[in-house]
Design a protein around this motif. Structure first.
Motif, PDB file in Angstrom:
ATOM      1  N   THR A   1       0.856  -1.193   0.000  1.00 40.26           N
ATOM      2  CA  THR A   1       0.000   0.000   0.000  1.00 40.26           C
ATOM      3  C   THR A   1       0.892   1.243   0.000  1.00 40.26           C
ATOM      4  N   ALA A   2       0.353   2.369  -0.442  1.00 43.45           N
ATOM      5  CA  ALA A   2       1.122   3.625  -0.435  1.00 43.45           C
ATOM      6  C   ALA A   2       1.579   3.902   0.994  1.00 43.45           C
ATOM      7  N   SER A   3       2.836   4.302   1.150  1.00 40.67           N
ATOM      8  CA  SER A   3       3.371   4.374   2.518  1.00 40.67           C
ATOM      9  C   SER A   3       3.463   5.801   3.063  1.00 40.67           C
ATOM     10  N   TYR A   4       3.164   6.815   2.257  1.00 35.44           N
ATOM     11  CA  TYR A   4       3.473   8.179   2.718  1.00 35.44           C
ATOM     12  C   TYR A   4       2.511   8.734   3.755  1.00 35.44           C
ATOM     13  N   ILE A   5       1.305   8.137   3.862  1.00 36.51           N
ATOM     14  CA  ILE A   5       0.416   8.537   4.970  1.00 36.51           C
ATOM     15  C   ILE A   5      -0.207   7.278   5.585  1.00 36.51           C
ATOM     16  N   PRO A   6      -0.429   7.298   6.914  1.00 37.55           N
ATOM     17  CA  PRO A   6      -0.934   6.080   7.571  1.00 37.55           C
ATOM     18  C   PRO A   6      -2.299   5.645   7.055  1.00 37.55           C
ATOM     19  N   GLN A   7      -3.120   6.605   6.667  1.00 40.97           N
ATOM     20  CA  GLN A   7      -4.484   6.245   6.208  1.00 40.97           C
ATOM     21  C   GLN A   7      -4.447   5.382   4.953  1.00 40.97           C
ATOM     22  N   LEU A   8      -3.390   5.498   4.161  1.00 40.79           N
ATOM     23  CA  LEU A   8      -3.265   4.619   2.995  1.00 40.79           C
ATOM     24  C   LEU A   8      -2.432   3.394   3.351  1.00 40.79           C
ATOM     25  N   ALA A   9      -1.372   3.604   4.151  1.00 38.70           N
ATOM     26  CA  ALA A   9      -0.465   2.505   4.496  1.00 38.70           C
ATOM     27  C   ALA A   9      -1.195   1.387   5.236  1.00 38.70           C
ATOM     28  N   ASN A  10      -2.167   1.738   6.102  1.00 39.98           N
ATOM     29  CA  ASN A  10      -2.790   0.726   6.965  1.00 39.98           C
ATOM     30  C   ASN A  10      -4.059   0.094   6.411  1.00 39.98           C
ATOM     31  N   VAL A  11      -4.325   0.325   5.164  1.00 33.76           N
ATOM     32  CA  VAL A  11      -5.531  -0.257   4.568  1.00 33.76           C
ATOM     33  C   VAL A  11      -5.318  -1.759   4.331  1.00 33.76           C
TER      34      VAL A  11
END
Ligand code: GLN
Length: 388
Positions: free
Chosen positions: A104-114
């Motif tokens: 998942t995209a890692s630059y923000i937690p809302q995308l990283a933790n999906v």
């Protein structure tokens, strides 16, 4: 409305093509062509009552008139809808089974933790025929998939001037690269610099809140009335990790690229807010179907943008919509598309419809891996490549 023609279509329908199906259950029939959502369910649920009664009620609704004629004369754009959706499901299920790659995209937690296993797909035809499978109602932030829509809005407002501010060439570099073209403009509206520039052009005389309201209202027209969500925590994260986007804005300001009077903090804010809108694949398929339908909403019938704006947008999605993979995509898949780092891709098949797919794991270029796998498989099954 030409009632005579309408009635004769209906009686033709009645006596020839569909009588047995209608007698069985007209509700089921509308479901099988993917159009039940457009009609009042209770009106057609137990179609024990007469066709003429149904026609009478529907003919009072001018919007549905043309569509009914198409249904009755078997002229919907996807004719064998059940077979079509069976094929889409087959491809979807095949790709679902492939092992997860990327992350998942890692630059923000809302995308990283999906959850990387989320997987959804939706189709909407230019006649409003709908089909969804998997996590199609799961919400995610629209991210770069908003860029074509911002471009459309800015172009409708500034048809002559817009391309004095933004180029039309693929960039050949990553979507957030600190690079401008020879004229000091963003390469195109489908990458970050270009989308920041389109934001600076939309209702630039108005207050920020009015600009955001305007964009939200206009985007809702693309989706036939379904409101885009707003994810405030994504917005706050975007804003606090936005050094590169700030750098891009400063470089463009240094090159005197923005329209006069632009406040780059406000422009960036608007850009982050737009990237933080929440959507689902169901919604995006209707948005893309509007583009496939020459700018006219396939759900509400309204002309949202001009045919020319839609054509220009699709041209740029075709050449620049998939980041630095756009060349290979145009070559192999051959249809206009846009991807976003949340793991979404929507691809527009002009005069047919739109397919949107969501799978959060992305590759090094920022494109959904299973999304690309899905479309690769799709074009082996269907003749969708523009040059076929
Ligand atoms: N919000 C992201 C950014 O501005 C959007 C990028 C994307 O989806 N490629 O960097």
């Amino acid at each position: 409305m030409d009632m005579y023609k309408f009635q004769s279509c209906c009686s033709e329908f009645w006596t020839t093509t569909l009588e047995p199906k209608y007698n069985k259950n007209f509700y089921e029939y509308l479901t099988s062509v993917g159009l039940i959502h457009l009609f009042q369910k209770d009106l057609v649920q137990d179609v024990q009552y007469e066709l003429s009664e149904f026609v009478q009620q529907m003919s009072n609704n001018t919007e549905k008139h043309d569509l009914l004629v198409k249904i009755f004369t078997n002229k919907l754009v996807v004719q064998n809808f059940t077979e079509y959706t069976d094929n889409l499901s087959k491809i979807f299920n095949k790709i679902k089974e492939t092992p997860l790659k990327g992350s998942t995209a890692s630059y923000i937690p809302q995308l990283a933790n999906v959850d990387p296993n989320l997987f959804g797909m939706s189709f909407c035809s230019i006649d409003g025929q709908r089909f969804s499978i998997g996590d199609s109602t799961c919400k995610f932030s629209i991210q770069s998939c908003v860029k074509p829509l911002l471009y459309c809005l800015a172009l409708e407002e500034h048809p002559e001037e817009l391309h004095r501010f933004i180029g039309r060439e693929p960039s050949g570099v990553k979507f957030n690269s600190l690079s401008l073209n020879e004229q000091g403009q963003p390469h195109n509206p489908m990458i970050n610099a270009g989308a920041i520039m389109t934001c600076s052009l939309i209702k630039k005389e108005k207050a920020l809140y009015e600009r955001f309201d305007y964009i939200s209202r206009r985007l809702q027209e693309f989706s036939g009335g379904i409101e885009f969500g707003f994810n405030n925590s994504v917005y706050l994260s975007e804003k606090s990790t936005a050094d590169t986007n700030f750098a891009l804005a400063y470089i463009m300001r240094g090159a005197h690229g923005f329209p006069k009077g632009s406040d780059i903090n406000e422009v960036l804010d608007l850009y982050f807010q737009c990237c933080s809108m929440d959507v689902t694949t169901e919604m995006l398929s209707t948005v893309g179907a509007t583009l496939a339908n020459k700018g006219q909403s396939v759900v509400a019938g309204k002309q949202v943008i001009s045919n020319k704006t839609s054509r220009n947008c699709l041209s740029l999605m075709y050449s620049c919509g998939m980041y630095d993979y756009s060349g290979v995509w145009a070559f192999d898949i051959g249809i206009p598309a846009k991807s976003g780092v949340s793991g979404v891709i929507y691809a527009v098949i002009p005069n047919i419809g739109c397919i949107s797919i969501y799978s959060p794991n992305i590759d090094a270029l920022g494109n959904s891996i299973k999304g690309i796998e899905f479309f690769r498989e799709l074009v082996t099954e269907f003749d969708y490549h523009t040059f076929n």
